[in-house]
Design an enzyme around this catalytic site. Structure first.
Site, PDB file in Angstrom:
ATOM      1  N   ARG A 239       0.867  -1.179   0.000  1.00  0.00           N
ATOM      2  CA  ARG A 239       0.000   0.000   0.000  1.00  0.00           C
ATOM      3  C   ARG A 239       0.900   1.224   0.000  1.00  0.00           C
ATOM      4  O   ARG A 239       1.998   1.212   0.575  1.00  0.00           O
ATOM      5  CB  ARG A 239      -0.921   0.023   1.231  1.00  0.00           C
ATOM      6  CG  ARG A 239      -2.044  -1.001   1.197  1.00  0.00           C
ATOM      7  CD  ARG A 239      -3.071  -0.675   0.123  1.00  0.00           C
ATOM      8  NE  ARG A 239      -4.243  -1.530   0.176  1.00  0.00           N
ATOM      9  CZ  ARG A 239      -4.358  -2.697  -0.462  1.00  0.00           C
ATOM     10  NH1 ARG A 239      -3.340  -3.150  -1.184  1.00  0.00           N
ATOM     11  NH2 ARG A 239      -5.476  -3.400  -0.382  1.00  0.00           N
ATOM     12  N   GLU A 268      -4.127   7.814  -4.672  1.00  0.00           N
ATOM     13  CA  GLU A 268      -4.480   7.100  -5.893  1.00  0.00           C
ATOM     14  C   GLU A 268      -5.840   7.577  -6.391  1.00  0.00           C
ATOM     15  O   GLU A 268      -6.793   7.621  -5.615  1.00  0.00           O
ATOM     16  CB  GLU A 268      -4.490   5.584  -5.629  1.00  0.00           C
ATOM     17  CG  GLU A 268      -3.128   5.051  -5.240  1.00  0.00           C
ATOM     18  CD  GLU A 268      -3.101   3.549  -4.977  1.00  0.00           C
ATOM     19  OE1 GLU A 268      -4.159   2.897  -5.106  1.00  0.00           O
ATOM     20  OE2 GLU A 268      -2.019   3.026  -4.658  1.00  0.00           O
ATOM     21  N   HIS A 287      -1.763   0.357  -9.622  1.00  0.00           N
ATOM     22  CA  HIS A 287      -2.290  -0.586  -8.630  1.00  0.00           C
ATOM     23  C   HIS A 287      -2.906  -1.803  -9.338  1.00  0.00           C
ATOM     24  O   HIS A 287      -4.076  -2.145  -9.154  1.00  0.00           O
ATOM     25  CB  HIS A 287      -3.328   0.104  -7.739  1.00  0.00           C
ATOM     26  CG  HIS A 287      -3.473  -0.537  -6.392  1.00  0.00           C
ATOM     27  ND1 HIS A 287      -3.775   0.160  -5.249  1.00  0.00           N
ATOM     28  CD2 HIS A 287      -3.343  -1.833  -6.000  1.00  0.00           C
ATOM     29  CE1 HIS A 287      -3.845  -0.667  -4.218  1.00  0.00           C
ATOM     30  NE2 HIS A 287      -3.593  -1.892  -4.654  1.00  0.00           N
TER      31      HIS A 287
END
Length: 329
Positions: A239, A268, A287
């Site tokens: 993360r 993000e 991601h």
């Protein structure tokens, strides 16, 4: 008696969503303002279940969901959920571990190779017409992956799958750091346990693959980058907030490490003016860890199974706050 109301949020694969629509009164929402959207709030007030990805769940949202019994994350991570608040209200939380392990490990190792061999940069080099001589100059050379030392921070399912690829596929020496010793990894992959500092000092590649918890938030910052080799390549597949992003930017600018491969970021989607996007020695992906057609479908299927168990009064297989199901078999 009507169908139970359920919210689907952001991502539930179409075949699974269609199956759930035959069982429940489903309403799908994508990236809405969950604090103020009147349609979302109206459905939330009557819903017994939520299934989806990256829904921010806090006390305020739960105050508006008096009938809620379960939130089924379509993700292995659940840092979007306030587990303490959910448990206090006896609301189950579930995730989707296992089915995405190999897919994420593939992505992380692919990013590692792409960063070491500068593949995205050299792809642009060719496509932009800059390749003028048969043999490229040494300024465009990359770094070997095979027989190097890979340090893995977080030796869970995905960490072990990355170690497997490094050990068997590339003859890499495996170091790891985690909350507890992983004797199976030590036996299968000749992995050696290190303190965090020891791992940072010895590794050619440092790969972070821990969950985001209060203990791991900001785990890698200025001090940790200074401990790494100047030749080290840093990979983050966990993360974004496990790393102090500004400290990473400074470490790359100052040459404290050689390169970075990043699938996750503090914010993000990443801001278009983020300096990381303008560094040739940084590989960025959006991601993509679990993002294959096959795996996303499996994750949705598992999340739906968790949801149905919870709404049927059973204990879901992937419950992350078991205190809510002490009376269930």
């Amino acid at each position: 008696m009507g169908l139970k109301k359920v919210i689907a949020y952001n991502r539930v694969e179409k075949p699974v969503l269609e199956e759930l629509e035959r069982i429940y009164d489903i309403r799908f929402f994508k990236n809405v303002d969950t604090k103020n959207d009147p349609e979302f709030l109206e459905h939330l007030s009557e819903s017994e279940g939520i299934i989806g990805l990256e829904l921010p769940v806090d006390a305020e949202l739960l105050d508006n969901a008096p009938n809620l019994k379960i939130i089924s994350n379509v993700s292995v991570g659940y840092n979007n959920l306030d587990l303490e608040e959910m448990t206090k209200r006896n609301i189950m939380a579930t995730n989707t571990p296992g089915v995405l392990t190999d897919t994420v490990a593939d992505a992380v190792f692919g990013i590692l190779i792409a960063t070491a061999r500068r593949i995205p940069e050299l792809d642009h080099f060719v496509k932009n017409g800059e390749w003028k001589t048969e043999a490229i100059e040494n300024e465009h050379f990359g770094n070997n992956v095979h027989h190097k030392t890979l340090g893995i921070i977080g030796m869970g399912r995905i960490g072990k799958a990355i170690a497997q690829r490094g050990h068997f596929g590339f003859d890499m020496n495996i170091l790891y750091h985690s909350r507890s010793r992983k004797h199976d990894a030590e036996e299968r992959f000749a992995a050696e346990y290190r303190t965090l500092d020891g791992l940072l000092e010895e590794s050619d590649f440092v790969c972070v693959i821990t969950p985001l918890t209060p203990e791991t938030e900001g785990l890698i910052g200025k001090r940790e980058f200074k401990l790494m080799k100047k030749s080290a390549i840093f990979i983050n597949g966990s993360r974004g907030n496990t790393v102090v992003e500004q400290d990473l930017i400074e470490a790359l600018k100052d040459g404290e490490i050689t390169a970075a491969g990043l699938d996750v970021f503090e914010k993000e989607p990443i801001d278009p003016d983020n300096p990381l996007l303008y560094m040739k020695n940084v590989v960025t992906t959006p991601h993509i860890g679990s993002s294959t057609h096959e795996t996303e479908l499996k994750m949705s299927e598992l999340a739906a199974k968790n949801l149905k168990s919870g709404l049927n009064g059973e204990k879901p297989a992937n419950l992350v706050n078991p205190e809510t199901c002490k009376d269930k078999s």
